[in-house]
Structure formats: structure tokens, C-alpha cells
Design an enzyme around this catalytic site. Structure first.
Site, short mmCIF file in Angstrom:
data_model
loop_
_atom_site.label_atom_id
_atom_site.label_comp_id
_atom_site.label_asym_id
_atom_site.label_seq_id
_atom_site.Cartn_x
_atom_site.Cartn_y
_atom_site.Cartn_z
N HIS A 1 -6.40 12.54 -25.75
CA HIS A 1 -6.88 12.90 -24.41
C HIS A 1 -8.40 12.72 -24.34
O HIS A 1 -8.94 12.23 -23.35
CB HIS A 1 -6.52 14.35 -24.08
CG HIS A 1 -5.04 14.60 -24.06
ND1 HIS A 1 -4.14 13.75 -23.51
CD2 HIS A 1 -4.30 15.65 -24.56
CE1 HIS A 1 -2.91 14.23 -23.64
NE2 HIS A 1 -2.98 15.38 -24.29
N LEU B 1 -17.10 3.69 -4.40
CA LEU B 1 -15.74 3.81 -4.91
C LEU B 1 -15.26 5.23 -4.60
O LEU B 1 -16.01 6.18 -4.81
CB LEU B 1 -15.72 3.60 -6.44
CG LEU B 1 -14.38 3.88 -7.14
CD1 LEU B 1 -13.38 2.76 -6.85
CD2 LEU B 1 -14.56 4.02 -8.64
N ASP C 1 -0.98 6.97 -19.37
CA ASP C 1 -0.03 7.53 -20.35
C ASP C 1 -0.22 6.92 -21.73
O ASP C 1 -0.68 5.78 -21.85
CB ASP C 1 1.40 7.30 -19.85
CG ASP C 1 2.41 8.19 -20.57
OD1 ASP C 1 1.99 9.22 -21.14
OD2 ASP C 1 3.61 7.85 -20.56
C1 IPE Z 1 2.80 11.38 -16.52
O1 IPE Z 1 2.84 11.27 -17.91
C2 IPE Z 1 1.72 12.32 -16.10
C3 IPE Z 1 0.36 11.94 -16.43
C4 IPE Z 1 -0.04 10.81 -16.98
C5 IPE Z 1 -0.63 12.89 -16.06
P1 IPE Z 1 3.91 12.10 -18.77
O2 IPE Z 1 3.71 11.67 -20.19
O3 IPE Z 1 3.82 13.54 -18.50
O4 IPE Z 1 5.28 11.54 -18.19
P2 IPE Z 1 6.76 11.61 -18.78
O5 IPE Z 1 7.02 13.01 -19.17
O6 IPE Z 1 6.79 10.71 -19.98
O7 IPE Z 1 7.63 11.10 -17.68
C1 IPE Z 2 -0.93 11.11 -20.88
O1 IPE Z 2 -0.72 10.97 -22.24
C2 IPE Z 2 -1.86 12.24 -20.56
C3 IPE Z 2 -1.24 13.40 -19.90
C4 IPE Z 2 -0.01 13.50 -19.54
C5 IPE Z 2 -2.10 14.55 -19.66
P1 IPE Z 2 0.43 11.75 -22.98
O2 IPE Z 2 -0.11 13.02 -23.50
O3 IPE Z 2 1.63 11.86 -22.12
O4 IPE Z 2 0.73 10.75 -24.18
P2 IPE Z 2 2.15 10.40 -24.81
O5 IPE Z 2 3.01 9.91 -23.70
O6 IPE Z 2 2.68 11.67 -25.42
O7 IPE Z 2 1.85 9.35 -25.82
MG MG Z 3 3.27 10.72 -21.83
#
Ligand code: IPE
Ligand code: IPE
Ligand code: MG
Length: 251
Positions: free
Chosen positions: A43, A137, A26
Site C-alpha cells: 500500500h 486535473l 489492485d
Molecule cells: C477493489 O480491490 C477495491 C480497491 C482497489 C480499493 P479489492 O482487492 O478489494 O477487490 P476484490 O475483493 O478482489 O474484488
Molecule cells: C488494492 O490492493 C488496495 C486496496 C484494496 C486498499 P490489495 O490490497 O487488494 O492487493 P491484493 O489484491 O491483495 O494483491
Molecule cells: Mg485486491
């Protein structure tokens, strides 16, 4: 088929290096925002961290790495971001699978693939087939995955195979139908990006995982940060319901 031990049924072996690490990757969007880039740049940069984690896990002797790439709730994001993520997934598979294969990585994807475009599903299935016999792995990517979906699909699949179990079934009956029957339960759960929540990741399998949260954003996460997480894990006393005194007499 023999399945790894369930942490609630038997006390699993505890090793110094976690056998299975599960990560919520995240913070990509915030990483990009801090740099005044579009979110999707985060990403893209995050894929590089994935590459580094695979290498680091192999070097450290971690047997299983599971990464949350797209949750069943991430469809709620703007359409352009969802479609960028899908394209990125396709590109990453096309580009990386042969290297993963050369490095002895077995790749599996868990989640409900029925919503993905056929080209992506085919790529996933081909990549899984190509790498099926590798054992250095096991890399599992959770895509359109949700912990509740996993439990529900497992119950449905089990009852389809074994309608006789409808009146009464146990954990051991369900286990083979969950999304990762090939892996031991995660020893270490890591979430980057500062939030301290599970966000519907592996609800069943994380029953006794050690939880590690870091403010480091996923694109900034690296092998030094991984070692910090493993070090934290190594300080924990994994009791699985027993008392600390019991552990000392068994040691
Ligand atoms: C969780 O991250 C899902 C992934 C990393 C794929 P999110 O950014 O979607 O989670 P929330 O919405 O903050 O809980
Ligand atoms: C996690 O990073 C990746 C996915 C959920 C696909 P985010 O896109 O949630 O990044 P933040 O949380 O908005 O910074
Ligand atoms: Mg996020």
C-alpha cells in the site's frame, strides 16, 4: 448547474485522449507478498504510483482521474490493515495536498465518510476547499465508496429534495445527486492486479466505459503501462449502441 452528458441519454463526444480515466488500484498485497514484505508495504509503495499517475495524466491532458482507494467492502479486512490504510490516507493527504495544489490539481473525495475518524474527514474537507478552484486535473479519490451505495444515496438525497418526484423520476433527475456530478462519465476504466471484475466501483458511471485489465500489480504500474492502456483505448470503436456503418457515415 449544467451537468456532463449521460452516455445513455445522449452520445457523448469521443476524444483521442480519454477525458476521464477511472482506476481500480489492485495488487498491492500480492506485490508485497512476492517480496516477503508485509502486505501494507504494498500500500505504501502504491502511493508512489498514485503520484506518478497524477503527473502522467496532467502531461497527457487527461482532465479527470478517479482512483478506488478503499471499497465499502474493504472494512472486512483485518483490523490492522484497515487502520494502516486510514493512517496512510491521512499521511498522504498531509504530505501531498500542497504539491497537488501547486500543480493545479482539484482534489475531491467520494464515498461515505461517516465511518471515518473526524480528523480524516476534516483533512479531506480542507483539502477539497483549498483546491476547489484548480482546473488542470480533477483527482477524485473513492474512499469507503461502493457503486450500490452511490445509487442508493443519490435516490435518497433526490427524494429528500424533491418528494414530488417519488412517483416518477428519470435519469436526468438523479444525475445531479450521484457522487461525481462534476465529471463526465469515465472513458477508460483500468484495473491492475489481474482480476477482471468491477468490485462495486462506479456501477452507474461505467455504463459505456472502455474496460482495460492488466496483470501488472499496482505498485509496478507506471506511465509506460498507462500509455499501453490509452493505446488500447484508442483502438476501440465506441459505438454507444449504434452500428459500425453508422459511425463511418458520420465520420
Ligand atoms: C477493489 O480491490 C477495491 C480497491 C482497489 C480499493 P479489492 O482487492 O478489494 O477487490 P476484490 O475483493 O478482489 O474484488
Ligand atoms: C488494492 O490492493 C488496495 C486496496 C484494496 C486498499 P490489495 O490490497 O487488494 O492487493 P491484493 O489484491 O491483495 O494483491
Ligand atoms: Mg485486491
Amino acid at each position: 448547474m449544467a451537468h456532463p452528458k449521460s452516455s445513455t441519454r445522449e452520445i457523448p463526444a469521443v476524444s483521442h485522449i480519454p477525458r476521464h480515466i477511472a482506476i481500480i488500484m489492485d495488487g498491492n498485497g500480492r506485490w508485497a507478498k512476492k517480496r516477503h514484505f508485509p502486505r501494507v508495504m504494498g500500500h505504501k509503495r502504491g502511493v508512489e504510483t498514485v503520484r506518478e499517475m497524477v503527473k502522467s495524466c496532467i502531461e497527457r491532458g487527461v482532465g479527470y482521474l478517479t482512483l478506488f482507494a478503499f471499497s465499502s467492502e474493504n472494512w472486512r479486512r483485518p483490523e490492522e490493515e484497515v487502520s494502516f490504510l486510514m493512517q496512510l490516507f491521512i499521511l498522504a493527504l498531509e504530505k501531498e495536498v500542497s504539491k497537488l495544489h501547486q500543480n493545479g490539481v482539484r482534489l475531491l473525495v467520494i464515498g461515505d465518510l461517516s465511518r471515518f475518524e473526524p480528523r480524516l474527514v476534516e483533512l479531506v474537507r480542507n483539502s477539497e476547499a483549498l483546491t476547489a478552484n484548480n482546473s488542470k486535473l480533477t483527482l477524485t479519490i473513492a474512499a469507503n465508496y461502493g457503486g450500490r451505495w452511490d445509487i442508493m444515496q443519490a435516490v435518497k438525497a433526490m427524494l429528500k429534495d424533491r418528494p414530488d418526484l417519488a412517483g416518477s423520476f428519470g435519469e436526468d433527475d438523479l444525475q445531479p445527486y450521484l457522487a461525481m456530478p462534476y465529471a463526465p462519465e469515465p472513458d477508460l476504466f483500468i484495473r491492475t492486479g489481474g482480476e477482471q471484475r468491477i468490485s462495486n466501483f462506479l456501477l452507474w458511471q461505467l455504463a459505456y466505459a472502455e474496460l482495460y485489465f492488466t496483470d501488472v500489480l499496482w505498485p509496478d504500474f507506471n506511465s509506460v503501462e498507462l500509455d499501453r492502456a490509452i493505446h488500447s483505448y484508442q483502438q476501440r470503436e465506441r459505438r454507444f449502441g449504434r452500428t459500425s456503418e453508422q459511425l463511418k457515415t458520420h465520420a
